[in-house]
Design an enzyme around this catalytic site. Structure first.
Site, PDB file in Angstrom:
ATOM      1  N   HIS A 241     -11.629  11.439  -9.693  1.00 30.81           N
ATOM      2  CA  HIS A 241     -10.835  10.835 -10.770  1.00 30.81           C
ATOM      3  C   HIS A 241     -11.233   9.382 -11.011  1.00 30.81           C
ATOM      4  O   HIS A 241     -11.489   8.629 -10.065  1.00 30.81           O
ATOM      5  CB  HIS A 241      -9.341  10.917 -10.417  1.00 30.81           C
TER       6      HIS A 241
ATOM      7  N   ASP B 137       6.900  12.004  -7.743  1.00 27.22           N
ATOM      8  CA  ASP B 137       5.757  11.839  -6.829  1.00 27.22           C
ATOM      9  C   ASP B 137       6.122  11.643  -5.355  1.00 27.22           C
ATOM     10  O   ASP B 137       5.565  10.771  -4.676  1.00 27.22           O
ATOM     11  CB  ASP B 137       4.877  10.666  -7.294  1.00 27.22           C
TER      12      ASP B 137
ATOM     13  N   LYS C 122       0.552  15.831 -13.230  1.00 24.07           N
ATOM     14  CA  LYS C 122      -0.001  14.808 -14.126  1.00 24.07           C
ATOM     15  C   LYS C 122      -1.195  14.142 -13.464  1.00 24.07           C
ATOM     16  O   LYS C 122      -1.313  14.156 -12.238  1.00 24.07           O
ATOM     17  CB  LYS C 122       1.073  13.762 -14.443  1.00 24.07           C
TER      18      LYS C 122
ATOM     19  N   CYS D 128       4.793   4.832 -11.269  1.00 24.79           N
ATOM     20  CA  CYS D 128       5.185   6.077 -11.921  1.00 24.79           C
ATOM     21  C   CYS D 128       6.668   6.123 -12.309  1.00 24.79           C
ATOM     22  O   CYS D 128       7.009   6.670 -13.361  1.00 24.79           O
ATOM     23  CB  CYS D 128       4.760   7.259 -11.066  1.00 24.79           C
TER      24      CYS D 128
HETATM   25  C1  VGL Z   1       1.152   6.269  -8.585  1.00 27.86           C
HETATM   26  C2  VGL Z   1      -0.600   4.802  -8.559  1.00 27.86           C
HETATM   27  C3  VGL Z   1      -1.494   5.837  -8.773  1.00 27.86           C
HETATM   28  C4  VGL Z   1       2.633   6.481  -8.473  1.00 27.86           C
HETATM   29  C5  VGL Z   1       0.275   7.321  -8.815  1.00 27.86           C
HETATM   30  O1  VGL Z   1       3.062   7.621  -8.175  1.00 27.86           O
HETATM   31  O2  VGL Z   1       3.382   5.506  -8.675  1.00 27.86           O
HETATM   32  N1  VGL Z   1       0.712   5.025  -8.481  1.00 27.86           N
HETATM   33  N2  VGL Z   1      -1.036   7.085  -8.891  1.00 27.86           N
END
Ligand code: VGL
Ligand code: ZN
Length: 224
Positions: free
Chosen positions: A72, A24, A126, A171
């Protein structure tokens, strides 16, 4: 637990049975983004360097990309009266609600422009199910729906995975735990992650838990 008192694995020799998971590294998780992770941009150069090291040693490189539809259910905006950071728990959502982030096709969902995306062999998206979040790169928060990452790694005979990126306590943490659950040997490149620390203390709690579950820790300099 913190980085100062951590034991690192030494002299790790990489091969084509190793995969680097870069989690991410998207604009919304960088300072100034919608869900900023403190110092998230400071790891980019070293993430690129480690990707080059994997590339040289015939390792696999996989990026994950948080990829939400605009309404979402993990977004506070989808729940009247709720604010980002508020606690919320339902099947597949929680333990907190987030600001709108990484909306499919938006600039915030793009990888940081300095990230060497061209080195990646695969990109796993994802969080695209509107009702279920996916912190882990392997399986959604309902613990049922796989992303395909485990199948990809298995079919390529990967045995060890090395995790870096954002965010340490969401994540990266859940991806590491699921890596163990799916039978991989998991290394957490802790200096190449940064955390959200929500609720406060979550980073050190996550690191402690990873160690107890059998995740190993390494730094870029331990890789040969
Ligand atoms: C993430 C919160 C919501 C992450 C992704 O990448 O850690 N955290 N969506
Ligand atoms: Zn998200």
């Amino acid at each position: 637990m913190n980085i100062e008192n951590m034991q690192f694995q030494k002299n790790i020799i990489l091969s084509n049975k190793d995969a680097l998971l870069i989690v991410d590294m998207q604009n919304d998780f960088m300072p100034g983004g919608a869900l900023p992770v403190k110092e998230g941009d400071q790891i980019i150069d070293n993430v690129n360097r480690i990707a080059e090291i994997f590339n040289k040693n015939n390792g696999l490189i996989v990026l994950t990309q948080d990829w939400h539809p605009k309404d979402h259910m993990s977004f506070a905006s989808a729940h009247p009266g709720k604010e980002p950071g508020d606690t919320f728990q339902s099947e597949g959502i929680g333990p907190v609600l987030w600001p709108d982030h990484c909306v499919q096709g938006s600039e915030g969902a793009n990888f940081h422009s300095k990230l060497k995306v061209d080195l990646a062999h695969a990109i796993i998206r994802k969080g695209y199910n509107p009702k279920v979040d996916s912190y882990s790169g392997f399986i959604e928060n309902d613990k049922k729906s796989e992303t395909g990452l485990a199948g990809l790694l298995r079919s390529l005979k990967i045995e060890r995975i090395f995790i870096c990126g954002l965010a340490l306590d969401y994540c990266c943490y859940f991806t590491a735990l699921d890596g163990i659950n799916f039978g991989f040997e998991v290394y957490f490149l802790v200096n190449l992650t940064r955390g959200i620390d929500l609720p406060p203390g979550n980073i050190s709690k996550s690191l402690q838990d990873l160690r107890e579950k059998g995740v190993k820790f390494a730094t870029k300099d331990n890789l040969l």
